[in-house]
Design a protein around this motif. Structure first.
Motif, short mmCIF file in Angstrom:
data_model
loop_
_atom_site.label_atom_id
_atom_site.label_comp_id
_atom_site.label_asym_id
_atom_site.label_seq_id
_atom_site.Cartn_x
_atom_site.Cartn_y
_atom_site.Cartn_z
N SER A 1 0.81 -1.22 0.00
CA SER A 1 0.00 0.00 0.00
C SER A 1 0.85 1.27 0.00
O SER A 1 0.34 2.35 -0.28
CB SER A 1 -0.94 0.00 1.20
OG SER A 1 -0.33 0.58 2.33
N ILE A 2 2.12 1.15 0.36
CA ILE A 2 2.96 2.34 0.26
C ILE A 2 3.93 2.23 -0.91
O ILE A 2 4.96 2.90 -0.95
CB ILE A 2 3.74 2.63 1.57
CG1 ILE A 2 4.54 1.41 2.00
CG2 ILE A 2 2.80 3.05 2.67
CD1 ILE A 2 5.43 1.69 3.22
N GLY A 3 3.60 1.36 -1.85
CA GLY A 3 4.37 1.30 -3.09
C GLY A 3 5.60 0.42 -3.05
O GLY A 3 6.42 0.45 -3.96
N LEU A 4 5.73 -0.38 -1.97
CA LEU A 4 6.85 -1.31 -1.93
C LEU A 4 6.45 -2.64 -2.53
O LEU A 4 5.27 -2.95 -2.65
CB LEU A 4 7.30 -1.52 -0.49
CG LEU A 4 7.81 -0.30 0.26
CD1 LEU A 4 8.10 -0.65 1.71
CD2 LEU A 4 9.05 0.25 -0.41
N ASN A 5 7.45 -3.40 -2.88
CA ASN A 5 7.22 -4.75 -3.37
C ASN A 5 6.73 -5.63 -2.23
O ASN A 5 7.33 -5.67 -1.15
CB ASN A 5 8.54 -5.26 -3.95
CG ASN A 5 8.46 -6.70 -4.38
OD1 ASN A 5 8.10 -7.57 -3.61
ND2 ASN A 5 8.82 -6.96 -5.61
N ARG A 6 5.64 -6.32 -2.50
CA ARG A 6 5.01 -7.16 -1.48
C ARG A 6 5.98 -8.20 -0.90
O ARG A 6 6.06 -8.40 0.31
CB ARG A 6 3.79 -7.83 -2.12
CG ARG A 6 3.36 -9.12 -1.51
CD ARG A 6 2.16 -9.71 -2.24
NE ARG A 6 1.08 -9.96 -1.33
CZ ARG A 6 0.14 -9.09 -1.02
NH1 ARG A 6 0.11 -7.91 -1.57
NH2 ARG A 6 -0.79 -9.40 -0.15
N THR A 7 6.74 -8.83 -1.79
CA THR A 7 7.62 -9.92 -1.35
C THR A 7 8.72 -9.41 -0.42
O THR A 7 9.05 -10.07 0.57
CB THR A 7 8.27 -10.60 -2.57
OG1 THR A 7 7.24 -11.03 -3.45
CG2 THR A 7 9.08 -11.79 -2.14
N VAL A 8 9.29 -8.28 -0.76
CA VAL A 8 10.38 -7.75 0.05
C VAL A 8 9.90 -7.51 1.49
O VAL A 8 10.62 -7.78 2.47
CB VAL A 8 10.95 -6.47 -0.59
CG1 VAL A 8 10.25 -5.23 -0.14
CG2 VAL A 8 12.44 -6.36 -0.35
N CYS A 9 8.66 -7.07 1.61
CA CYS A 9 8.11 -6.83 2.94
C CYS A 9 7.82 -8.13 3.67
O CYS A 9 8.03 -8.23 4.88
CB CYS A 9 6.82 -6.03 2.83
SG CYS A 9 7.07 -4.41 2.10
N GLN A 10 7.37 -9.12 2.93
CA GLN A 10 7.07 -10.41 3.56
C GLN A 10 8.35 -11.07 4.07
O GLN A 10 8.35 -11.68 5.14
CB GLN A 10 6.37 -11.32 2.56
CG GLN A 10 4.95 -10.88 2.28
CD GLN A 10 4.20 -11.87 1.42
OE1 GLN A 10 4.78 -12.59 0.61
NE2 GLN A 10 2.88 -11.88 1.56
#
Lengths: 164, 164
Positions: free
Chosen positions: B20-29
């Motif tokens: 939601s803040i424009g980051l890649n989903r996977t990197v956050c996971q």
DNA sequence: TTCATGGTTTAATCTGTTTTGAACATTTTA
DNA sequence: TAAAATGTTCAAAACAGATTAAACCATGAA
């Protein structure tokens, strides 16, 4: 295409700026065009000036109206609608920032609840050490959430502070 | 897939938040997984636990290292590398926020320059009224930029204020 | 009423990003 | 040394979003 009359560089740069914060490029360009143009513009004019389809204009116009970023203007003698930019760019930004923060706080809350739930669910099986580890992580994220909520609540205050 | 052992809801929610803040989903996971897991994990383990390819892990691991969001850990007896999350989530967020703001300020500056240039270029032709209109718009956006720069400069101050 | 104009909706297309899977390089084990 | 394990790179596939074009709806003029 009568772009010769418009400060294209400005429109382009605002488009890039908007895109970099996750907004649709076109929606920002429309706003920029209305912002720098003295007269109100009709959707058809906007489409022509930016070189985009009328469907595209229509969709993004709706978004801008939802955000209170543009206002409809009735010009005597015309049945069709014209738009002006809401000049209070700062206000628009803060409003969007606020709702954005609120949304993110909810997502962060979900994350906290997620790990809490997972913690409860395996409360019987889990070993004490793992429990303690999870607890410490939860409380850290919870603190972060509290800070974020505080920040969000006081955003208007912050706004007025920055003014000086 | 030994996800049975991991707080999946937490990982999922952090992924959503990041997206939601424009980051890649996977990197956050990946970060979330390392954050809630007590032991360091190897890329292969991460890939297995999240169900993603090792190429994907590799790419996103690099990003996390650039952001100082993870640190490499050597475990005695293993040749391959393991990773831990940098626990200072708040610090990571502020660092990224700061560089993000700096980038946006530059883009906003470009926008201002854009309209200024356009204004100069047609200085000869343009009528006075239009000139005045553009000038007023420029100064408004310039003020906004100044505020944004002020805010960016004082972000660390703000951080410490929020602590209390 | 019909025609023309303005605007919306939607399916299909286009564009850019993410992810994969395979090839490759490097290191470790034996 | 060969074989196995680890990690990186990159072309291609998959995917998500944005945009278009055409069909559609509404309104007002004739």
């Amino acid at each position: 295409m009568k772009t010769s009359n418009t400060p294209d560089k400005f429109i382009e740069a605002i488009g890039n700026l908007g895109e970099s914060i996750g907004l649709n490029r076109t929606v920002c360009q429309i706003y920029a065009l209305l912002y720098i143009t003295p007269e109100p513009l009709s959707p058809a004019q906007i489409g022509r000036m930016l070189g985009i389809s009328k469907g595209n204009v229509s969709i993004n116009m709706k978004k801008l109206e939802e955000w209170n970023a543009v206002k409809k203007v009735w010009l005597k003698g015309y049945s069709r609608s014209f738009y002006n930019a809401n000049e209070d760019m700062e206000g628009i930004i803060f409003d969007k920032l606020k709702t954005g923060l609120e949304k993110r706080n909810r997502l962060l809350e979900e994350a906290v609840n997620g790990i809490k739930k997972s913690l409860k669910a395996k409360g019987k099986i889990a070993d004490k050490k793992l429990m303690r580890h999870y607890s410490s992580r939860i409380s850290k994220v919870e603190n972060l959430l509290k800070q974020a909520e505080l920040f969000t609540k006081n955003i208007d205050l912050l706004k007025s502070l920055l003014k000086k």
